[in-house]
Enzyme design. Structure first.
Site, PDB file in Angstrom:
ATOM      1  N   LYS A  46       0.807  -1.190   0.000  1.00 27.86           N
ATOM      2  CA  LYS A  46       0.000   0.000   0.000  1.00 27.86           C
ATOM      3  C   LYS A  46       0.859   1.267   0.000  1.00 27.86           C
ATOM      4  O   LYS A  46       0.410   2.337  -0.354  1.00 27.86           O
ATOM      5  CB  LYS A  46      -0.905   0.032   1.259  1.00 27.86           C
ATOM      6  N   ILE A 104       9.776   3.042  -0.147  1.00 30.10           N
ATOM      7  CA  ILE A 104      11.034   3.075   0.603  1.00 30.10           C
ATOM      8  C   ILE A 104      11.856   1.820   0.347  1.00 30.10           C
ATOM      9  O   ILE A 104      11.298   0.736   0.153  1.00 30.10           O
ATOM     10  CB  ILE A 104      10.738   3.251   2.123  1.00 30.10           C
ATOM     11  N   ASP A 106      14.671  -0.375   2.205  1.00 31.06           N
ATOM     12  CA  ASP A 106      15.342  -0.598   3.488  1.00 31.06           C
ATOM     13  C   ASP A 106      16.439  -1.648   3.261  1.00 31.06           C
ATOM     14  O   ASP A 106      17.569  -1.308   2.930  1.00 31.06           O
ATOM     15  CB  ASP A 106      14.285  -1.027   4.511  1.00 31.06           C
ATOM     16  N   GLY A 108      16.293  -3.724   0.807  1.00 28.25           N
ATOM     17  CA  GLY A 108      16.340  -3.837  -0.646  1.00 28.25           C
ATOM     18  C   GLY A 108      15.697  -5.102  -1.189  1.00 28.25           C
ATOM     19  O   GLY A 108      15.563  -5.258  -2.399  1.00 28.25           O
TER      20      GLY A 108
HETATM   21  P1  IMP Z   1      12.945  -3.878   2.260  1.00 30.50           P
HETATM   22  O1  IMP Z   1      12.466  -5.081   1.531  1.00 30.50           O
HETATM   23  O2  IMP Z   1      13.683  -4.222   3.517  1.00 30.50           O
HETATM   24  O3  IMP Z   1      13.721  -2.909   1.386  1.00 30.50           O
HETATM   25  O4  IMP Z   1      11.684  -3.141   2.820  1.00 30.50           O
HETATM   26  C1  IMP Z   1      10.866  -2.447   2.019  1.00 30.50           C
HETATM   27  C2  IMP Z   1       9.452  -2.424   2.530  1.00 30.50           C
HETATM   28  O5  IMP Z   1       9.366  -2.429   3.967  1.00 30.50           O
HETATM   29  C3  IMP Z   1       8.835  -1.135   2.068  1.00 30.50           C
HETATM   30  O6  IMP Z   1       8.151  -1.366   0.874  1.00 30.50           O
HETATM   31  C4  IMP Z   1       7.937  -0.755   3.206  1.00 30.50           C
HETATM   32  O7  IMP Z   1       6.664  -1.309   2.983  1.00 30.50           O
HETATM   33  C5  IMP Z   1       8.535  -1.392   4.415  1.00 30.50           C
HETATM   34  N1  IMP Z   1       9.345  -0.443   5.202  1.00 30.50           N
HETATM   35  C6  IMP Z   1      10.691  -0.449   5.350  1.00 30.50           C
HETATM   36  N2  IMP Z   1      11.088   0.547   6.149  1.00 30.50           N
HETATM   37  C7  IMP Z   1       9.966   1.209   6.520  1.00 30.50           C
HETATM   38  C8  IMP Z   1       9.733   2.362   7.354  1.00 30.50           C
HETATM   39  O8  IMP Z   1      10.618   2.996   7.941  1.00 30.50           O
HETATM   40  N3  IMP Z   1       8.427   2.737   7.486  1.00 30.50           N
HETATM   41  C9  IMP Z   1       7.405   2.089   6.877  1.00 30.50           C
HETATM   42  N4  IMP Z   1       7.585   1.027   6.074  1.00 30.50           N
HETATM   43  C10 IMP Z   1       8.855   0.583   5.906  1.00 30.50           C
END
Ligand code: IMP
Ligand code: MG
Length: 182
Positions: A46, A104, A106, A108
């Site tokens: 979302k 975002i 984080d 990746g």
């Molecule tokens: P990744 O797979 O670790 O890069 O995380 C990405 C997903 O985690 C994003 O699409 C967000 O939905 C969620 N996410 C990561 N960090 C945050 C944050 O600080 N606030 C809210 N959602 C986050």
């Protein structure tokens, strides 16, 4: 000024800053794809729906919008490598100029998964547009259009949530650690 909700530590990006940056990103994309017949924006639900809504309304080139949803195992603040497709696109993207629009990056893992999945569907081109990137060690995922780099904290607002709360704030704020560590 209205005081911040007690869950929130501080505002990291104001509404004004965000709006200016989103407009600049749209102008950049419009210029880069000026000769394309159209572009295909894919918002990741979302979190990206507000960013995508603002971004696409500043575009001056023809575009189509679609959505995908993925879920990653693990909760706020944790790292998880497993990503699952929850909702797929309506239509094929074969020969389309695709831009993935994400809130975002984080670890990746999410963007990497989506990037690989969509690459396999043979679009004419594939790029990524991400509002926020956290300052920390992440997977090597190409971000072609980036809004802001932020500190490695949990943020909410402008589409981003914590357990589905604070998502529709017009700014991006840092969540108090006690909220996600309790
Ligand atoms: P990744 O797979 O670790 O890069 O995380 C990405 C997903 O985690 C994003 O699409 C967000 O939905 C969620 N996410 C990561 N960090 C945050 C944050 O600080 N606030 C809210 N959602 C986050
Ligand atoms: Mg997301």
């Amino acid at each position: 000024m209205k005081s911040l909700h007690p869950d929130l530590a501080r505002v990291i990006l104001s509404e004004t800053e965000i709006q200016a940056r989103v407009k600049a990103l749209a102008e950049q994309i419009s210029a880069d794809y000026a000769s394309a017949e159209r572009i295909y924006l894919i918002g990741i639900l979302k979190g990206a729906f507000i960013f995508l809504a603002d971004l696409c309304r500043h575009l001056t080139i023809p575009h189509t919008v679609d959505f995908m949803s993925v879920s990653s195992y693990g909760k706020a603040g944790s790292i998880s490598g497993a990503v699952r497709l929850m909702l797929d696109l309506r239509d094929p993207i074969l020969d389309e100029h695709v831009i993935i629009v994400e809130d975002i990056v984080d670890s990746g893992h999410t963007l990497d998964y989506i990037n690989h999945t969509l690459k396999g569907r043979n679009p004419a081109s594939l790029r990524t547009c991400v509002l926020l990137e956290k300052k920390r060690e992440s997977l090597e995922v190409p971000i072609d259009y980036l809004g802001f780099t932020i500190p490695d904290v949990w943020v909410v607002g402008y589409g981003l949530d914590f357990a589905d709360t604070h998502r529709t704030l017009p700014f991006v704020a840092e969540l108090n650690r006690q909220v996600y560590q309790r």
